[in-house]
Each structure stands twice: as structure tokens, then as C-alpha cells.
Motif scaffolding. Structure first.
Motif, PDB file in Angstrom:
ATOM      1  N   SER A 463      38.213  38.231  36.394  1.00 46.74           N
ATOM      2  CA  SER A 463      39.188  39.284  36.674  1.00 46.74           C
ATOM      3  C   SER A 463      40.106  38.827  37.798  1.00 46.74           C
ATOM      4  O   SER A 463      39.673  38.658  38.936  1.00 46.74           O
ATOM      5  N   LEU A 464      41.363  38.585  37.452  1.00 47.62           N
ATOM      6  CA  LEU A 464      42.319  38.119  38.456  1.00 47.62           C
ATOM      7  C   LEU A 464      42.578  39.164  39.544  1.00 47.62           C
ATOM      8  O   LEU A 464      42.632  38.808  40.727  1.00 47.62           O
ATOM      9  N   PRO A 465      42.741  40.475  39.230  1.00 47.69           N
ATOM     10  CA  PRO A 465      42.941  41.446  40.315  1.00 47.69           C
ATOM     11  C   PRO A 465      41.782  41.477  41.312  1.00 47.69           C
ATOM     12  O   PRO A 465      42.001  41.561  42.515  1.00 47.69           O
ATOM     13  N   HIS A 466      40.547  41.402  40.817  1.00 50.90           N
ATOM     14  CA  HIS A 466      39.404  41.394  41.730  1.00 50.90           C
ATOM     15  C   HIS A 466      39.386  40.117  42.564  1.00 50.90           C
ATOM     16  O   HIS A 466      39.004  40.141  43.741  1.00 50.90           O
ATOM     17  N   ASP A 472      35.049  38.418  44.237  1.00 55.03           N
ATOM     18  CA  ASP A 472      35.203  37.219  43.429  1.00 55.03           C
ATOM     19  C   ASP A 472      34.461  37.272  42.104  1.00 55.03           C
ATOM     20  O   ASP A 472      35.009  36.966  41.058  1.00 55.03           O
ATOM     21  N   ALA A 473      33.200  37.621  42.110  1.00 57.46           N
ATOM     22  CA  ALA A 473      32.322  37.413  40.957  1.00 57.46           C
ATOM     23  C   ALA A 473      32.409  38.574  39.961  1.00 57.46           C
ATOM     24  O   ALA A 473      31.423  39.231  39.672  1.00 57.46           O
ATOM     25  N   VAL A 474      33.604  38.848  39.421  1.00 56.63           N
ATOM     26  CA  VAL A 474      33.801  39.901  38.429  1.00 56.63           C
ATOM     27  C   VAL A 474      34.348  39.256  37.166  1.00 56.63           C
ATOM     28  O   VAL A 474      35.347  38.545  37.199  1.00 56.63           O
ATOM     29  N   GLN A 518      34.399  45.286  32.266  1.00 55.33           N
ATOM     30  CA  GLN A 518      34.192  44.430  33.425  1.00 55.33           C
ATOM     31  C   GLN A 518      32.724  44.431  33.846  1.00 55.33           C
ATOM     32  O   GLN A 518      31.983  45.388  33.579  1.00 55.33           O
ATOM     33  N   PHE A 519      32.317  43.333  34.523  1.00 50.88           N
ATOM     34  CA  PHE A 519      30.936  43.186  34.949  1.00 50.88           C
ATOM     35  C   PHE A 519      30.919  42.297  36.191  1.00 50.88           C
ATOM     36  O   PHE A 519      31.568  41.245  36.243  1.00 50.88           O
ATOM     37  N   SER A 520      30.173  42.731  37.211  1.00 55.24           N
ATOM     38  CA  SER A 520      30.032  41.963  38.440  1.00 55.24           C
ATOM     39  C   SER A 520      28.761  41.118  38.351  1.00 55.24           C
ATOM     40  O   SER A 520      27.660  41.645  38.158  1.00 55.24           O
ATOM     41  N   GLY A 606      37.656  29.540  34.143  1.00 61.12           N
ATOM     42  CA  GLY A 606      37.183  30.464  35.169  1.00 61.12           C
ATOM     43  C   GLY A 606      37.152  29.888  36.557  1.00 61.12           C
ATOM     44  O   GLY A 606      36.902  30.620  37.519  1.00 61.12           O
ATOM     45  N   ARG A 607      37.392  28.592  36.712  1.00 59.76           N
ATOM     46  CA  ARG A 607      37.394  27.992  38.036  1.00 59.76           C
ATOM     47  C   ARG A 607      38.766  28.170  38.682  1.00 59.76           C
ATOM     48  O   ARG A 607      39.787  28.235  38.001  1.00 59.76           O
TER      49      ARG A 607
END
Length: 1009
Positions: A463-466, A472-474, A518-520, A606-607
Motif C-alpha cells: 500500500s503506497l499511501p501507508h 510500512d508493512a501493509v 488491505q492487511f497489515s 514490493g521492495r
């Protein structure tokens, strides 16, 4: 919006009356960096009032510039070096002068006057100043007329100019005889969306306007002149569009029906309306409302007439009519309840238990059928073709509609055995209506082995907004192309679920839908070897899994680079860090440094990549200070670093070295020979050049200062004189470029060739027309296959050397993987007399490989050309016919295609004629022929027209075989063996064509060198 703005301007013009007048230009355009001068002509003596200047940029407030009174002048502190104000008492003129105007100085500049310097009693209309170098854009012009009635002897008209730039604009209006109209007023241009619009008002006599005489307004603009023509329109008559509709209402338990008859878009306003029920006049007074509208076609009126009827009369099917008369036309519109609804069966909405409801394992589920109809309707349920009983609610009436629902409640296990559920409703004015749900196609019963919905598209990403907000880890799961919303989603690590089931709420949209969840990621699953996926479960057995994210918690990495900079006063370092949430820190020694720029990129895996630039002053860079880039990741709990300094960066600087030997003319003397060394690279500031002759260093070289180029490269040139004796004895001359921090340089060398190769010289003619009587001709001298590259080329006419101004010589070039060189020279000649026609032209070449001259001669140049006819072949390929014409001259030729000898075809492409080695030409034409356009037995003709002949070849689709070959002599279709004859001939002719095409391209390239 423009009409409202125009009305405000016109109202302002009529309401603003001042005792003093301040006249200034409406608009000015200034190029960036140029001065500005605005004059303000006032009606008072400049010694009577304080005169000042104010400006207002677009979208901002007023900004005071300064004011003046006789000899006293005051300015705003920030603008005192920008503007100056002066007065001219003899002409009562105040002048504002600006210096070095920039785009941010674009504004409306006002001159004002008052008894004091802090306020103004009188204002000018303002000057729109545009500071821009943009290309002028011409306005779009619209005529304007008054909307309503206007009393008096004059009529107000206008001209609107829109979407132009710059703001400078002028209006002038004349009557039909071309005489200028005096009563013309122009308003300042107004900026909108980086363009301007302006308006001009003109008044003419009413009798002139009523006589439909023309008023011509000319809009003057730097991008061009536009015309605005105004003329009174003739009286128009527009009959209305009639619509009729019912509106049901419930009052105190008694039903009423309201009928509305609407007349839209009529003109003039002379409409009469009468109501009838079953052809009898009614005694009900209608309620009428009238509206007026102004559109592109002009002003129109609309009228609505409404009556209230007893519901019983309406439901009995009475025919209700509204009759009207407009101008000279009679109009009528009728309506009845059955005329409205005969083809409109009840509207049924059938809602079945959702997937989530079934998954929650409730003992019973309920299906609901909501019916919307004109009357109360009978509702029945049918399951797999059999009628079953259900409950029904009390009807709810809203207006003319009746809404009620019927519920079917069964056990969950029984519901899962159903295949089709139908809700049916009936009413008197239309056939029965029903709604059926095929439960077998619902994903919630996929366990029964039935076909599931189409697989959705599933994508997992960070998730770019998060990420930007520090969480970070979303992860996000993006599900698209869903044909059903009965599903749930889980997130997985290495193929195993790590989240709870997330059910998707049913979507009301039809067709394919999409959703995002979404998921953290918990810290327990943030391992460097973990990969993550998103799994979408449709029903009980169908699922779709996204591609893996990759190891987003993998190792931290970085790269430190020296970036070439155009600014000689600084060096630029580039640091890139890759990780889950990397951060960059710069150090010089032990001190922190601030980065010049910083960018964050999120990759598909994702990196995250962080890119940071550090600008280092040149004087600090050359002190050999070491600069460190430190990349850390708080999630991975790791830190990596790299460092770079002046000498460590030198290893990455590369340069190319090129050496040029003496010219051929110099070899004829016994004096010193000139050698040139060229060093090319991106940053040569700390490079030096060293010469060696026969292995010994030479200190007699002359080296020029470093030179920078627009493409980002730099060059250094060095010159050395070597004795002719050393060169003629094959002594090696070398040149080396080296950075002062490097132990290894870049070297190249040159020596006299021990095995020179003589050139091959040939003259060719450039003209492709070969037309008799041509007075111009271009000769090309091709010099190829020589080594070394030093060579001398000149032209002779009848043995006399021509001046160098009459011909050109290309640079020497060498083909890839070749040890020899080539060049060409072009000579343009014209025929001025009969003697020129017989003249002999020679290309003469001098090379060190041979003491004698190499020469190629052509005579005569202007010999007449003998026309030759083309040889034509018609070929059949996959989906096309190919017509080849070869061996003809002169070049002009025409190829056309026909179907059955009468219909000309256009779906073909004909190439340009190409000249062959023998001076003749070839051309090809391809006719695209899809199978659907190829009727059996159709005859296709290729017609070739040349100055020597006209030739036509026919082709007919065979009934049995798919491939034919056309004999150009007999024009008959001959069946051939596909493998041997057809493709062999096609390959042969295409090979010849491509050879001639290659020759033409080669000659063209030589010509352009």
C-alpha cells in the motif's frame, strides 16, 4: 459564464460616472526581460492631485507600486528598483516605466488620483499587462445581442472575443457602408485559464437595426484579424413539443391522479390549452406554469398544465386529452392508464440469500420478492417448476405505484438443493411478469459440482499511501473482473493463510466489478525468505491466487555512483538504496551532510528504492575528502554503507583517445608533419595528454584547454610536429590520456602503413529520371577499398582541373569489420552549349599506395536515353496479389487494379521506382485481398501504363486449387505446382527487386553523405 461576465461589464459601464477621467490603454504585451511603459492621460492638472499606480496579479489582491505629486515621489520598498513614475504637465500625462519585466509581473495595472497619497478618489479602467514569450493565439469571435426588450432610439450590441493570447486586442465597428460607428466602447481583456476574453459594446439607431442592416466589427489581434457580423434575425415560429404523463398522489386515504401536459420549446408566446375526458370538456380548472429559456437558437417558452382526476375514473381506462392551439397549428395529446402500461409488466426484484449468509450456517434463509406495479398484483413462487406457498406483506402505495414484498423462508439445507427460484406477478393491463434466479450458477452452490464463475484477476502489492505515512508493512489485494461478489479473501505467507477471512460486501453494480482489501503483516511473518500472496475464494471450492510479491523483507542493498554534472563548480554523487523501508544518510568524515534531492520508488516486487543526490563543491571534492552514503532499514534492522572520494571516483572515469596522422599533401615535402590527438570523455578536468615518438616521450606538443559540448561530453586536443623522415621510416607515434589519480591511461598509436591498399574509382550518375533533354546532371565519384585513409580527390573537365567550389567531397568512412576506407565526391554540371554535351569529366584520385593518379572518366554526360518497355509479372501470395514491373526506362510509370475489368480498386500500395545497376528501373504494387473479398471466379487485372506501352494482366481465383501463376504473354490462368513453380518464380523476382532496392538505397546514402 461569459454572458454573466458581459452583463456585469455592461452594468458597470452604465453605473460608473466620475467627475475626472483617467484614460489608459486596455492591454499591453511585453517579452520577458524587456521594459514596460504605460501612459495615463488625465483630465485634471497633474499638480492638482496625487497620481499613483497600483497593480493586481490574477487571483491576488491589489499591490501598491508608488505615487507622485509635483516633485515628490514615493515607492513600495520592494518595487523601487523595478518601477519609476513620471509626470508631463504639458499633456497632463502620468507615465509608469518598468524594467526587466518577467512573467510574474503580469497583472492589471491601474492609475489613480486623489487628494492624498494613501487613497484614490478616481481610477483608470486598468491596463492588462502580459509578460510572455508564448506564440500568439487568435481569438474566437461571437456576436452579442440584447436578450430582452430595450426602450429608446438605440439598440445595444456587442462582440465577444475568447481564448486568445496575448491580451492586446482592438475592436472597431462600421455600418453597412463601411463608415465607422462612433458609440463603441471596449473593455479590458480578462484572463481565464491562461487565455483571455474581451468584449466590445456598440450602440446603433433602432431604425437602422430594425431595417436588418449589417453591423461589421473587426477584431484586431497580433495573431490575425477576425470578423464579427451582426444583423437582426427574422421573426421565427417554433411549435411546441407536447408530452403528457400521470402523477399519482394519496390524500386522506383517497387516491387522486394528477395528469400533466407539458408544452416545450415554443415561440412566440401565444398558446391556448383545453382538457377533455372521453372527448368531453371537463369543468376542472387546470394549474398552469410557464417558463422561459434562452438557448443557441434563441428564446423559447415552455408551459405545463395540470389537472387532478378521481382515481376511479383513471383506473377505468378513461381517455384524457389536452388540446391546444399555437399560432396557426392545432395540437392534441391523449393518455390512458392502459395506453401507458400495456407493454410494461410489473417490475420485480428478487433477492436471494448471499454467500456470506449461507456461510454463516444459519438454520433458515429467506428469499424476498419485491414487486412494483400499477395495481395490486397476484404473486406466486415457483421452485424448480413447482408452485409453493409463501408469505406476503401489506401493499405500500406511493403515487401511482404499488409496492409489496413476498418472502420465501426455507431451511439452509433445503435451499442448497434448489436449482431455480421464480417469483411471478400479474395485473390486468399487461401479461404476467416473472423473475428467475438460477441458483446453480451462484458461486455459493459450487459444492454441487456445477460450473463456477469466470476466474477474477488478483493482484497483491504494498500500500503506497501507508508507506508514505510511515505504516510500512501493509499489503493490498486488488481483485478485478469479478462476475460475482460472493467471495472472501485471505492473505498468505509462503502459501499458508495468515489472516482471517475477509468477506466482500455484495455489489449493486451490474457486469464485472472490482474490490480492494488491505492487511497489515505481523512482525512474526516479516522474515527475509517469506513471500506473500492473496487468495480469492469463490464459493466453497473455487479460488484464485495472485502472483507472489517476492521477498519484500529481503536483504538491504545499495549502490554509490558519481554522476556527470554540467556545472563545473561542483560534483554530484548518486546513492541508491533497496530494501523494505530504506533511509539514506550522507556523511563527510564524521559530519552529517544534507542531501540535495530525494526520491522514493516502489517496485512491482514490493521492495522500495530510495534515490538521493549530494552536490559537493569542486574545491572540497579535490581535497580528497571521503564521502559516505549510509543506508538503513528499521524494519529489517540492518545498515549498509559505501564511500567515494576524488581518487576513488577516478577509476570510473573513462575516455576515448583518437589520433590523426599527416595529410597526403604534407607527404610531398621534407618538413615537419602535423599529428593531432583527441581525448573524448564526460569529465576530463584532471586528465593530461602524453606524446611518444618511437617509444620516447616528446615535450614539444601543444595542448588546447578542455572544451565542453552540449551533449554532455568534453574534449581535449593536442598537436605534435614530427619530422617527415621519422614518418617515412615507419616510426610509431603514440598518444596517451591519463587521469592524475590513475596509474593506467588510455593510449592509441599510428604509423605509416607498410601494406597500403589502392583505391577503386568509379563514376555513377545520380539522376533517377533519365529524361531526354535534361539540362542538369549530378555525377558521383565512388572511391572505395583504400588504406590508409589519407587521400586526395579532384575533378577534371576535358583534362583541365575544376575549381573546388564546383564539387563536394564527403568525409572518409570505414564500414564495420572492414580494414579499408571509402568516400564519395559529387559534381553538379549543367549543359550550356553543344560543347558541354560532348565534354569528358574525370574523377582523379591521388593515394600513397601508387605514385600515379587513379582516374575514372565519363563521356558524354548528356547523351539521350533510349526508352525501354517494362517486363510485367503478376504473382499470387498469401492474402495478396503482387504486380512486378522490371527493366524499363524512363522512370515514370502508373499501375492500377481493376475487378472484372470495370471496377477500379484502391486497397493497394505501389512502391517508388528504383534504379538498377544498368540504369533501368523496377517497381512493385501489392493488392491486399482478404478471403472474404475474393468471390469465386472474379477476375483481377493489373494495368501497367508506361511511355512505351500499356499492358494488362488478369488473374482469376481457381475453383479447386488455391495458387495460380499468370503467363504474361497469353494472359491466361495456368495451374502450376505450388512447391516448385509458383514460389520459385516469386522468390526469383522478389530477389531481383530487393537487389535493385538495395542498390538504390546505397546510392541515396552516398549522395547524402
Amino acid at each position: 459564464m461569459l454572458s454573466v461576465a458581459l452583463l456585469l461589464l455592461l452594468l458597470a459601464a452604465g453605473s460608473c460616472v466620475n467627475s475626472e477621467q483617467l484614460n489608459q490603454p486596455a492591454s499591453l504585451t511585453v517579452q520577458p526581460g524587456q521594459p514596460l511603459t504605460i501612459t495615463c492621460q488625465v483630465s485634471y492638472s497633474v499638480s492638482s492631485y496625487w497620481t499613483g499606480w497600483i497593480r493586481q496579479p490574477a487571483g491576488k489582491g491589489l499591490e501598491w507600486i508608488g505615487y507622485i505629486y509635483t516633485g515628490a515621489t514615493y515607492y513600495k520598498e520592494s518595487l523601487k528598483n523595478k518601477f519609476s513614475i513620471s509626470l508631463e504637465a504639458s499633456s497632463n500625462t502620468a507615465t509608469l516605466t518598468g524594467q526587466n519585466m518577467q512573467p510574474e509581473d503580469s497583472a492589471v495595472y491601474y492609475c489613480g488620483a486623489g487628494a492624498g497619497g494613501t487613497y484614490f478618489d478616481y481610477w483608470g479602467k486598468g491596463t492588462v499587462v502580459t509578460v510572455s514569450s508564448a506564440t500568439p493565439k487568435a481569438p474566437t469571435v461571437f456576436p452579442l445581442e440584447q436578450c430582452g426588450p430595450e426602450t429608446g432610439d438605440t439598440v445595444t450590441l456587442g462582440c465577444l472575443a475568447t481564448d486568445f493570447t496575448p491580451a492586446s486586442l482592438g475592436f472597431r465597428c462600421t455600418n453597412a457602408e463601411g463608415v465607422a460607428l462612433p458609440d463603441v466602447l471596449q473593455y479590458p481583456a480578462v484572463e481565464k485559464n491562461r487565455a483571455y476574453f474581451g468584449v466590445s459594446r456598440v450602440r446603433v439607431q433602432r431604425d437602422y437595426w430594425d431595417a436588418r442592416k449589417v453591423v461589421n466589427c473587426v477584431v484586431e489581434h497580433s495573431a490575425g484579424q477576425k470578423q464579427c457580423r451582426l444583423q437582426k434575425k427574422v421573426q421565427r415560429v417554433v411549435h411546441p413539443t407536447v408530452t403528457m404523463s400521470p402523477d399519482w398522489r394519496w390524500v386522506s386515504g383517497a387516491a387522486e391522479v394528477s395528469l400533466v401536459c407539458t408544452y416545450s420549446g415554443y415561440y412566440p408566446d401565444d398558446l391556448e390549452v383545453q382538457w377533455q375526458i372521453d372527448s368531453r370538456a371537463v369543468d376542472i380548472v387546470p394549474v398552469q406554469k410557464k417558463f422561459q429559456a434562452v438557448e443557441k437558437e434563441g428564446k423559447t417558452f415552455s408551459l405545463s398544465s395540470q389537472i387532478e382526476l378521481d382515481r376511479k375514473n383513471w383506473t377505468n381506462g378513461s381517455n384524457v386529452t389536452c388540446k391546444s392551439k399555437h399560432h396557426d397549428a392545432e395540437l392534441s395529446k391523449s393518455i390512458s392508464i392502459c395506453a401507458i402500461y400495456p407493454s410494461s409488466p410489473p417490475c420485480i426484484h428478487l433477492e436471494t440469500p448471499s454467500f456470506k449468509t449461507v456461510m454463516m450456517a444459519k438454520p433458515e434463509v429467506t428469499a424476498t420478492c419485491v414487486v412494483e406495479t400499477v395495481y395490486d398484483a397476484k404473486v406466486t413462487w415457483h421452485v424448480d417448476g413447482e408452485e409453493i406457498s409463501a408469505t406476503r406483506t401489506v401493499p405500500n402505495r406511493t403515487g401511482s405505484k404499488t409496492y409489496f414484498s413476498s418472502n420465501l423462508t426455507v431451511s439452509t439445507d433445503k435451499w442448497m438443493t434448489y436449482s431455480r427460484v421464480t417469483c411471478r406477478a400479474e395485473h390486468p393491463c399487461s401479461p404476467p411478469a416473472e423473475k428467475t434466479v438460477d441458483i446453480s450458477n451462484n458461486p455459493c452452490v459450487c459444492f454441487k459440482g456445477l460450473t463456477a464463475d469466470r476466474a477474477p484477476s488478483v493482484l497483491i502489492r504494498r500500500s503506497l499511501p501507508h508507506l508514505l505515512h510511515g505504516d510500512d508493512a501493509v499489503l493490498e489485494c486488488d481483485v478485478r473482473q469479478l462476475s460475482s461478489s460472493d467471495l472472501y479473501v485471505t492473505f498468505q505467507a509462503n502459501g499458508s493463510d495468515i489472516s482471517e477471512k475477509q468477506f466482500v460486501d455484495p455489489s449493486k453494480a451490474t457486469g464485472l466489478t472490482s474490490t480492494t482489501l488491505q492487511f497489515s503483516v505481523p512482525k512474526t511473518h516479516q522474515g527475509k525468505d517469506n513471500t506473500f500472496t492473496c487468495k480469492v475464494n469463490q464459493g466453497f471450492v473455487n479460488s484464485s491466487v495472485s502472483d507472489s510479491t517476492g521477498r519484500i523483507f529481503g536483504d538491504l542493498s545499495m549502490e554509490l555512483l558519481l554522476v556527470p554534472s554540467k556545472d563545473s563548480g561542483q560534483q554530484k554523487l548518486l546513492c541508491i538504496g533497496w530494501g523494505f523501508s530504506p533511509q539514506i544518510k550522507w556523511l563527510s568524515g564524521s559530519q552529517d551532510r544534507s542531501a540535495s534531492t530525494k526520491d522514493i520508488l516502489l517496485g512491482e516486487d514490493g521492495r522500495v528504492a530510495v534515490i538521493s543526490h549530494l552536490n559537493v563543491p569542486q574545491n572540497e571534492w579535490t581535497k580528497a575528502v571521503v564521502f559516505t552514503c549510509e543506508v538503513s532499514d528499521k524494519v529489517l534492522n540492518k545498515t549498509v554503507r559505501d564511500e567515494m572520494g576524488f581518487c576513488s571516483a577516478a577509476s570510473s572515469r573513462k575516455a576515448g583517445v583518437f589520433i590523426q596522422g599527416p595529410a597526403l599533401q604534407e607527404l610531398q615535402t621534407d618538413e615537419q608533419l602535423a599529428f593531432t590527438c583527441l581525448l573524448v570523455g564526460q569529465n576530463l578536468e584532471d586528465f593530461s595528454i602524453t606524446w611518444k615518438v618511437g617509444g620516447n616521450k616528446s615535450q614539444r606538443a601543444l595542448t588546447e584547454p578542455r572544451l565542453s559540448h552540449d551533449n554532455g561530453t568534453e574534449t581535449i586536443r593536442s598537436f605534435l610536429n614530427v619530422s617527415a623522415k621519422a614518418w617515412l621510416t615507419y616510426t610509431q607515434v603514440s598518444c596517451e590520456g591519463k587521469h592524475l589519480c590513475s596509474t593506467q591511461g588510455y593510449e592509441t598509436h599510428i604509423s605509416r602503413s607498410r601494406d597500403p591498399k589502392p583505391p577503386f574509382v568509379k563514376i555513377t550518375r545520380l539522376n533517377d529520371t533519365d529524361l531526354p533533354g535534361s539540362n542538369m546532371e549530378t555525377l558521383i565519384c565512388l572511391v572505395t577499398g583504400f588504406s590508409p585513409s589519407g587521400i586526395l580527390v579532384f575533378w577534371e573537365k576535358d583534362g583541365l582541373r575544376l575549381p573546388v567550389s564546383q564539387y563536394t567531397i564527403s568525409p572518409v568512412w570505414k564500414y564495420t569489420d572492414s580494414n579499408t576506407f571509402s568516400l564519395n565526391s559529387r559534381l553538379n554540371i549543367s549543359r550550356r552549349s553543344e560543347r558541354d554535351q560532348e565534354a569528358a569529366y574525370s574523377c582523379v584520385v591521388k593515394h600513397e599506395s601508387y605514385e600515379e593518379l587513379f582516374k575514372s572518366t565519363v563521356q558524354p554526360v548528356f547523351a539521350p536515353v533510349t526508352p525501354s518497355p517494362p517486363s510485367v509479372t503478376l504473382l499470387h501470395g498469401p492474402g495478396e496479389l503482387v504486380c512486378l514491373a522490371n527493366g524499363f526506362r524512363p522512370a515514370p510509370v502508373n499501375i492500377s487494379w481493376f475487378l472484372d475489368e470495370t471496377t477500379e480498386l484502391w486497397s493497394y500500395n505501389t512502391s517508388e521506382p528504383h534504379r538498377g545497376p544498368q540504369g533501368d528501373f523496377s517497381v512493385q504494387s501489392r493488392l491486399r485481398l482478404p478471403p472474404v473479398d475474393w468471390p469465386l471466379g472474379a477476375v483481377y487485372t493489373c494495368r501497367v501504363t508506361h511511355v512505351t506501352l500499356t499492358l494488362a494482366l488478369n488473374f482469376t481465383k481457381p475453383k479447386l486449387l488455391d495458387h495460380v501463376y499468370v503467363d504474361q504473354n497469353q494472359h491466361d490462368v495456368v495451374i502450376q505446382d505450388v512447391e516448385e513453380e509458383d514460389w520459385y518464380m516469386a522468390f526469383t523476382f522478389l530477389l531481383l527487386f530487393f537487389i535493385s532496392l538495395l542498390y538504390g538505397v546505397t546510392v541515396t546514402l552516398i549522395k547524402t553523405k
